[in-house]
Design an enzyme around this catalytic site. Structure first.
Site, PDB file in Angstrom:
ATOM      1  N   TYR A  23       0.678  -1.014  -0.051  1.00  0.00           N
ATOM      2  CA  TYR A  23       0.238   0.029   0.010  1.00  0.00           C
ATOM      3  C   TYR A  23       0.887   1.309  -0.015  1.00  0.00           C
ATOM      4  O   TYR A  23       0.515   2.297  -0.216  1.00  0.00           O
ATOM      5  CB  TYR A  23      -0.944   0.018   1.240  1.00  0.00           C
ATOM      6  CG  TYR A  23      -2.184  -0.936   0.960  1.00  0.00           C
ATOM      7  CD1 TYR A  23      -1.834  -2.504   1.166  1.00  0.00           C
ATOM      8  CD2 TYR A  23      -3.364  -0.589   0.933  1.00  0.00           C
ATOM      9  CE1 TYR A  23      -2.896  -3.273   0.740  1.00  0.00           C
ATOM     10  CE2 TYR A  23      -4.386  -1.352   0.546  1.00  0.00           C
ATOM     11  CZ  TYR A  23      -4.183  -2.902   0.485  1.00  0.00           C
ATOM     12  OH  TYR A  23      -5.295  -3.575   0.125  1.00  0.00           O
ATOM     13  N   LYS A  76       2.891 -15.344   3.814  1.00  0.00           N
ATOM     14  CA  LYS A  76       3.148 -16.165   2.721  1.00  0.00           C
ATOM     15  C   LYS A  76       4.830 -16.495   2.846  1.00  0.00           C
ATOM     16  O   LYS A  76       5.449 -16.320   1.645  1.00  0.00           O
ATOM     17  CB  LYS A  76       2.911 -15.712   1.563  1.00  0.00           C
ATOM     18  CG  LYS A  76       2.418 -16.638   0.260  1.00  0.00           C
ATOM     19  CD  LYS A  76       1.471 -17.478   0.432  1.00  0.00           C
ATOM     20  CE  LYS A  76       1.421 -18.370  -0.560  1.00  0.00           C
ATOM     21  NZ  LYS A  76       0.759 -19.635  -0.679  1.00  0.00           N
ATOM     22  N   ASP A 133      -3.436 -18.670   2.382  1.00  0.00           N
ATOM     23  CA  ASP A 133      -4.444 -19.435   1.626  1.00  0.00           C
ATOM     24  C   ASP A 133      -4.892 -20.368   2.583  1.00  0.00           C
ATOM     25  O   ASP A 133      -5.912 -20.726   2.454  1.00  0.00           O
ATOM     26  CB  ASP A 133      -3.623 -20.009   0.341  1.00  0.00           C
ATOM     27  CG  ASP A 133      -2.170 -20.218   0.702  1.00  0.00           C
ATOM     28  OD1 ASP A 133      -1.687 -20.315   1.673  1.00  0.00           O
ATOM     29  OD2 ASP A 133      -1.628 -21.032  -0.190  1.00  0.00           O
ATOM     30  N   ASP A 169      -6.720  -6.906   4.262  1.00  0.00           N
ATOM     31  CA  ASP A 169      -7.572  -6.376   3.566  1.00  0.00           C
ATOM     32  C   ASP A 169      -8.421  -7.373   2.758  1.00  0.00           C
ATOM     33  O   ASP A 169      -9.842  -7.421   2.913  1.00  0.00           O
ATOM     34  CB  ASP A 169      -6.897  -5.436   2.230  1.00  0.00           C
ATOM     35  CG  ASP A 169      -8.056  -4.754   1.612  1.00  0.00           C
ATOM     36  OD1 ASP A 169      -9.213  -4.591   1.696  1.00  0.00           O
ATOM     37  OD2 ASP A 169      -7.640  -3.960   0.590  1.00  0.00           O
ATOM     38  N   ASP A 206     -12.673  -9.161   3.992  1.00  0.00           N
ATOM     39  CA  ASP A 206     -13.964  -9.332   3.293  1.00  0.00           C
ATOM     40  C   ASP A 206     -14.460 -10.663   3.399  1.00  0.00           C
ATOM     41  O   ASP A 206     -15.773 -10.856   3.738  1.00  0.00           O
ATOM     42  CB  ASP A 206     -13.893  -8.957   1.885  1.00  0.00           C
ATOM     43  CG  ASP A 206     -13.980  -7.563   1.510  1.00  0.00           C
ATOM     44  OD1 ASP A 206     -13.603  -6.625   2.344  1.00  0.00           O
ATOM     45  OD2 ASP A 206     -14.686  -7.200   0.309  1.00  0.00           O
TER      46      ASP A 206
END
Ligand SMILES: NC(=O)c1ccc[n+]([C@@H]2O[C@H](COP(=O)([O-])OP(=O)(O)OC[C@H]3O[C@@H](n4cnc5c(N)ncnc54)[C@H](O)[C@@H]3O)[C@@H](O)[C@H]2O)c1
Length: 348
Positions: free
Chosen positions: A134, A185, A218, A242, A246
């Site tokens: 970001y 990750k 994941d 982020d 959701d």
């Protein structure tokens, strides 16, 4: 006690409809707060080119205890420059490094997973809020040609990683949670997430009463759907936070139900619902105001007004149980009617 001073930026689209309902709910509690409204938005930008006034961030820090923000983003400003300057500006320039997103299912009927009860979905995501991809460091080369190169750098500092991980352990300790899980990750991003791995182990050592664990992001997505019950506090980077919030919002009944705080302990912090400005819903009195109302409750708790926070949460819970909801949450009321019902319930 002096009233707490709250800066209100309703922003764009449905932000302008849900934030007034959040303000009603706070007023209904009788909390000692003073609201000051700012018109920073696409309308203002299109009118006079202002995104945020030159002194805006310093003024918020100097004159306010917290900011309550709706959403920013408007199709009339395709670059979204105003949203970037106001929202990312607050996060970066005011150094609001902890994005705290509670994920709490209020009623079984709201969860898209079968046989899932409120006690099965009750965790918090702590998202790093000032670094990562970001920061928008990068560039393009040979743009518009078949040889084009586009690069965005993923920025992870020792200071930034350490403070967000420590925040997650402190949050767990203060909220009676027993587990902190880090999602990364590190199998692929060996340098950046290798740093997260090392720092997580070090900081976890300072909190022996809290069980640290790790999942690749994941695998975490799979577990959030298969067995959300195992989750208590999740700490992760800006981008992964982020995305997973959701997915998390879906578990609690959709984006219209989800609240968040952008926090720097001891400094003026900013609270906003997780959702965006939903331009296609705007102006229809159809947006779910509950995410914004729960966001206001979170803000009150942060300001030390725990009792008032509890009153709002109880009002929302009653609305959910009595199905005084907008259509996205399975009801048939409008934004103002849901907000009005909750405010009335809070007043008692
Ligand atoms: N924090 C923010 O201000 C923020 C966050 C995300 C997106 N945005 C901006 O908002 C604009 C729209 O983005 P988007 O469509 O990707 O995300 P969005 O959150 O606005 O909408 C996504 C979906 O969720 C629904 N939804 C969202 N909030 C709802 C609510 N309160 N009640 C009922 N349904 C709701 C929308 O109708 C839409 O179907 C863009 O300009 C984007 O940049 C801003």
């Amino acid at each position: 006690m002096n009233p707490k001073r709250i800066a209100v930026v309703a922003g764009d689209g449905i932000g302008k409809e849900v934030i007034p309902q959040a303000v009603h709910a706070v007023r209904a509690t009788g909390a000692a707060v003073e609201f000051t409204e700012f018109d920073w938005s696409a309308d203002r930008y299109l009118r006079d080119g202002t995104t945020i006034p030159p002194d805006g961030f310093a003024m918020l820090e100097r004159e306010f205890d917290a900011a309550l923000v709706g959403a920013l983003g408007d199709p009339r400003v395709p670059s979204n420059i105003h949203a970037k300057e106001i929202l990312l500006g607050m996060r970066f320039r005011m150094d609001l490094y902890a994005n705290v997103r509670p994920v709490k299912l209020l009623d079984e009927s709201l969860c898209p997973l079968k046989n899932t009860r409120p006690e099965d979905v009750n965790f918090t995501v702590i998202r790093e809020n000032t670094e990562g991809i970001y920061v928008d460091v990068g560039g393009t080369f040979k743009q518009g040609t078949p040889d084009e190169i586009a690069i965005n750098e993923d920025v992870n500092t020792r200071k930034g990683v350490e403070r967000i991980i420590r925040y997650a352990f402190e949050y767990a300790q203060q909220n009676g949670r027993k587990r902190v899980l880090m999602a990364d990750k590190s199998n692929v991003l060996t340098h950046a997430h290798g740093l997260w791995q090392r720092v997580f182990k070090e900081v976890a050592g300072e909190y022996p009463a809290i069980q640290p664990s790790h999942m690749y992001v994941d695998a975490l997505c799979l577990q959030m759907v298969r067995e959300p019950r195992q989750l208590e506090v999740i700490v992760t980077n800006n981008m992964f936070g982020d995305i997973i919030t959701d997915l998390a919002a879906a578990l609690q009944g959709g984006l219209g139900m989800a609240a968040s705080g952008n926090i720097h302990p001891g400094k003026t912090s900013m609270f906003e619902p997780v959702h965006g400005s939903a331009p296609q819903l705007a102006g229809k009195n159809a947006a779910n105001p509950i995410g914004a109302i729960l966001t206001a409750a979170m803000m009150l708790e942060h300001l030390g007004l725990k009792q008032e926070c509890d009153h709002i949460e109880q009002g929302v819970l009653a609305a959910v149980r009595e199905r005084k909801l907008t259509t996205d949450a399975g009801g048939n009321l409008g934004t103002r009617e849901v907000g009005g019902w909750i405010a009335q319930r809070i007043r008692g």
